[in-house]
Scaffold this active site. Sequence first.
Site, mmCIF file in Angstrom:
data_model
loop_
_atom_site.group_PDB
_atom_site.id
_atom_site.type_symbol
_atom_site.label_atom_id
_atom_site.label_comp_id
_atom_site.label_asym_id
_atom_site.label_seq_id
_atom_site.Cartn_x
_atom_site.Cartn_y
_atom_site.Cartn_z
ATOM 1 N N ASN A 68 0.816 -1.200 0.000
ATOM 2 C CA ASN A 68 0.000 0.000 0.000
ATOM 3 C C ASN A 68 0.860 1.265 0.000
ATOM 4 O OD1 ASN A 68 -2.432 1.511 0.098
ATOM 5 N ND2 ASN A 68 -3.362 -0.089 1.351
ATOM 6 N N HIS A 98 22.410 0.120 12.842
ATOM 7 C CA HIS A 98 23.711 0.697 13.170
ATOM 8 C C HIS A 98 24.187 0.171 14.514
ATOM 9 C CE1 HIS A 98 23.735 3.750 9.964
ATOM 10 N NE2 HIS A 98 22.430 3.632 10.060
#
Length: 193
Positions: A68, A98
């Site tokens: 969507n 990270h």
Amino acid sequence: MMLWLYEFRKTLTPAEYIRLLHTHDLGKKKSNRLLAKTGVMTAGNAVIRPPFYFERGRITLGRNVLINAGCVFLDQASITIGPDAMLGPQVRLCTTTHDLNPALRHTHTSSSPISIGANAWIGAGTVVLPGVSIGENSVVGANSVVNADVPANAMYAGSPARFKKWLVPQATVENHDGSTHAVSASTDDATPG
């Protein structure tokens, strides 16, 4: 560059596909044909509602997948979405993270694939983190943060996403370590694990 010129090219960058998707009414067939030129593997009948963003093209889409509006796929590692799966608006699939150490945060990243099973439904605004697998027929509630695997036929919701109920009666459930445990077919609150 005009749309017809892109159709004759053998490859497209993700940025070129995204630009075309956002500026042209491509239709399902043309959209899937152009998407395949970016490296995305598709059964050819995915519905992708713009805007849509991805980085690399390390994506495999099963048949009848719905993505969507406003979805973002950070596909440094692979993303696999099974047939008939549905992703609500603004879903984020993030394969990269990270390092938590502040000194290493800008230079050290790690990536792990994301897998979404057949007929799964991921609610609007959900974030799926690296390395997560979501089982077939499962539902993840809107605005959830999924940081661990979701078993098949289960509903999870929240931040972080937690087990809410089984979607179909379960005789036995397989745990992440391969062992199984019994779950009553009459209860919704028997948690996995």
